[in-house]
Design a protein around this motif. Structure first.
Motif, PDB file in Angstrom:
ATOM      1  N   HIS A   1      -5.415  15.913  -4.551  1.00  0.00           N
ATOM      2  CA  HIS A   1      -5.074  15.287  -5.982  1.00  0.00           C
ATOM      3  C   HIS A   1      -5.518  13.852  -5.733  1.00  0.00           C
ATOM      4  N   LEU A   2      -4.636  13.192  -4.847  1.00  0.00           N
ATOM      5  CA  LEU A   2      -4.939  11.716  -4.629  1.00  0.00           C
ATOM      6  C   LEU A   2      -6.381  11.263  -4.099  1.00  0.00           C
TER       7      LEU A   2
ATOM      8  N   GLN B   1      -8.306  11.193  -7.042  1.00  0.00           N
ATOM      9  CA  GLN B   1      -7.815   9.818  -7.808  1.00  0.00           C
ATOM     10  C   GLN B   1      -8.190   8.669  -7.272  1.00  0.00           C
ATOM     11  N   LEU B   2      -7.960   8.486  -6.088  1.00  0.00           N
ATOM     12  CA  LEU B   2      -8.390   7.163  -5.312  1.00  0.00           C
ATOM     13  C   LEU B   2      -9.978   6.971  -4.802  1.00  0.00           C
TER      14      LEU B   2
ATOM     15  N   ALA C   1       3.486   9.987  -9.972  1.00  0.00           N
ATOM     16  CA  ALA C   1       3.027  10.110 -11.177  1.00  0.00           C
ATOM     17  C   ALA C   1       2.220  11.572 -11.026  1.00  0.00           C
ATOM     18  N   ALA C   2       1.781  12.016  -9.917  1.00  0.00           N
ATOM     19  CA  ALA C   2       1.198  13.186  -9.844  1.00  0.00           C
ATOM     20  C   ALA C   2       2.116  14.268 -10.051  1.00  0.00           C
TER      21      ALA C   2
ATOM     22  N   GLN D   1       0.722  -1.174   0.113  1.00  0.00           N
ATOM     23  CA  GLN D   1       0.020  -0.052   0.051  1.00  0.00           C
ATOM     24  C   GLN D   1       1.050   1.240   0.122  1.00  0.00           C
TER      25      GLN D   1
ATOM     26  N   GLN E   1       1.859   6.632  -6.849  1.00  0.00           N
ATOM     27  CA  GLN E   1       0.705   7.900  -7.151  1.00  0.00           C
ATOM     28  C   GLN E   1       1.126   9.064  -6.982  1.00  0.00           C
ATOM     29  N   LEU E   2       1.945   9.355  -5.932  1.00  0.00           N
ATOM     30  CA  LEU E   2       2.621  10.684  -5.644  1.00  0.00           C
ATOM     31  C   LEU E   2       3.404  11.118  -6.758  1.00  0.00           C
TER      32      LEU E   2
ATOM     33  N   HIS F   1       2.299   1.697  -3.502  1.00  0.00           N
ATOM     34  CA  HIS F   1       1.388   2.268  -4.354  1.00  0.00           C
ATOM     35  C   HIS F   1       1.005   3.786  -4.007  1.00  0.00           C
ATOM     36  N   LEU F   2       0.950   4.248  -2.818  1.00  0.00           N
ATOM     37  CA  LEU F   2       0.804   5.674  -2.546  1.00  0.00           C
ATOM     38  C   LEU F   2       2.076   6.197  -3.084  1.00  0.00           C
ATOM     39  N   ARG F   3       3.047   5.854  -3.008  1.00  0.00           N
ATOM     40  CA  ARG F   3       4.320   6.660  -3.240  1.00  0.00           C
ATOM     41  C   ARG F   3       4.325   6.527  -4.825  1.00  0.00           C
TER      42      ARG F   3
END
Length: 112
Positions: A38-39, A42-43, A21-22, A11, A18-19, A14-16
């Protein structure tokens, strides 16, 4: 859902991701709060800002992102160009959730 260390590590990765990518898609540096908003979008679920900040500190420690010097309280973050990344990123990614150790063996926390 299991709350095992392996699940939490996945998890976190996955969070890292997403960060990363943003920040890579952003035309300008983003604040911690902007990244959280933003997340959340997104999530489709709210994420505690402390989790976002911890993930950002880990990414900064790996050399994948950096803090942008600003005036005031709001920390801004930007992705680091690939040319500036350390070749040890792969090793860092595998050990990111392992606590840092000082020379005397005591756990260390990243400076915040």
């Amino acid at each position: 859902m299991s709350n095992s260390p392996t699940t939490r590590r996945r998890q976190g990765e996955h969070l890292r991701a997403q960060l990363m990518a943003a920040l890579a898609a952003a035309p300008a540096p983003m604040t911690t709060a902007e990244l959280r908003e933003h997340l959340d979008t997104q999530l489709g679920r709210p994420i505690v800002i402390e989790k976002i900040y911890r993930a950002l500190v880990i990414l900064a420690g790996r050399g994948e992102i950096h803090r942008v010097p600003t005036r005031g309280r709001n920390t801004q973050w930007a992705s680091t160009p690939a040319a500036q990344r350390n070749s040890a990123d792969t090793v860092s990614q595998q050990t990111a959730d392992v606590p840092l150790r000082s020379t005397d063996g005591r756990p260390q926390r990243p400076a915040i």
